[in-house]
Design an enzyme around this catalytic site. Sequence first.
Site, PDB file in Angstrom:
ATOM      1  N   TYR A 129     -11.906 -14.634 -42.485  1.00 21.61           N
ATOM      2  CA  TYR A 129     -11.611 -13.240 -41.910  1.00 21.61           C
ATOM      3  C   TYR A 129     -10.577 -13.195 -41.243  1.00 21.61           C
ATOM      4  CZ  TYR A 129     -11.806 -10.107 -37.835  1.00 21.61           C
ATOM      5  OH  TYR A 129     -11.298  -8.516 -37.139  1.00 21.61           O
ATOM      6  N   ARG A 130      -9.703 -12.885 -41.516  1.00 25.66           N
ATOM      7  CA  ARG A 130      -7.816 -12.415 -40.687  1.00 25.66           C
ATOM      8  C   ARG A 130      -7.941 -14.232 -40.595  1.00 25.66           C
ATOM      9  NH1 ARG A 130      -9.337  -8.624 -41.416  1.00 25.66           N
ATOM     10  NH2 ARG A 130      -8.902  -6.394 -40.513  1.00 25.66           N
TER      11      ARG A 130
END
Length: 292
Positions: free
Chosen positions: A169-170
Amino acid sequence: MSIMQGFERIVRQREPLAMHTWFQLGGPAEYFAEPENVDELIALLRRCQEEDVPARILGQGSNILVRDAGVPGMVVRLSSPAFCGVGIEGRTLIASGGALLGRAVTTSVHRGLAGLESLIGIPGTVGGALHGNAGAHGESIGHWAFQATVVTAGGEVHQRGSDEISFGYRSSSLDDLVILETRCELEKDDPHELAQRMQKHWIVRKASQPLGHQCAGCVFKNPRGMSAGEIIDDAGLKGTRIGGAAVSERHANFIIADADCTSQDVLRLIELIRGQIQDRMGIELALELEIW
Ligand code: EPU
C-alpha cells in the site's frame, strides 16, 4: 561550480524548488539538473558520486514538501522528451519514468486497455507513481507493472523483473535512484466503456478532493482499514490553521497552502494533526507526503 565542470549546460545552482512543486513552497536546491538523455543522466550521477554530492530525483513535485532551508546536493528532473515517452505494444503499456501518469492512463484507455483508468486525476510522473505505488479506488499501478528499468545512484542501468519488484500500500521495493521506464500488462476492453469509467472516476475525485488548490495529495497514509481523512474530520480538525496552512474543508487529509504560507507552517500543522489524533484516538498517522 568546478565540481560540476563539463555539466554547466544542464546544471543550475540554487534553483528555487517552490516553482517545481505543487505546494509551491520551500527553499532552493544546491544543484539542479535537467539532463537531455540517458547518457547525460548517467554521466551526471557518476560525477555526483565521485564528488560525494547526494542526488535525488524530482518528479512533478506533487507528493513532496521542500523545507524552507532547501535541499543540499543535486536534484534531477527528468523533463526532457527522452524521459517522457508513452507507447503501447499489444497489451503492454511502455511508459518512461518522467512521463505524466495521466498521459499513461489516457493513452491506455484510448487504446482499449483496462487497468489504470481509476488512476485518472492522480498527479505526478510514472516514476513517482511506481515508486510510491500510487492508486485510487482499490486499484494501484503496481498491480499491473511487471518490469522496470532503473538507474542506480552509481549510474548503472538494470532491468528489474516482477520477481524483483514487490508492491505494498503506497510503497514499492523499487529503491533505485531513477525509474527510467516501466511496462504494464493491461487487459483488452471496449475503449468507449473504458472512457466512461475513467470519466466517472474523474468526477468522483473532483467532487471529493480539493483539486486546483495549492496542495499536494493526501498528507497521511490510511491506517489499516480506516481513512485518515475521515479520522481527521471526525476529530473536528477541518479548517484548522497554522499560519498560511489549513486542513482542507473538502477532504481532511489534504493541507491547503495560502499565498503567504511557509513550509514550516505545513510542518507544524502536520505535527498538530498527528498529536491530536494520537492523544484523542490513540492512532499513529504515518506520512504519505515526502519531506525534503
Ligand atoms: N471522509 C470523510 N471526511 C473527509 C474525507 C473522507 O468523512 O474529510 C470519508 C468519506 O466520506 C468516505 C471515506 O472517508 O466515506 C473515504 O474517503 P475517500 O473515498 O476520499 O478515500 P480516502 O481513503 O480518504 C483514498 C486515498 C486517495 C484516493 C482515494 C480514492 C490514501 C491516503 N488516500 O482516500 O489517494 O484518491 O482513496 O480512491 O490512500 C493520495 O494517495 O494522495 C490520495 C489522494
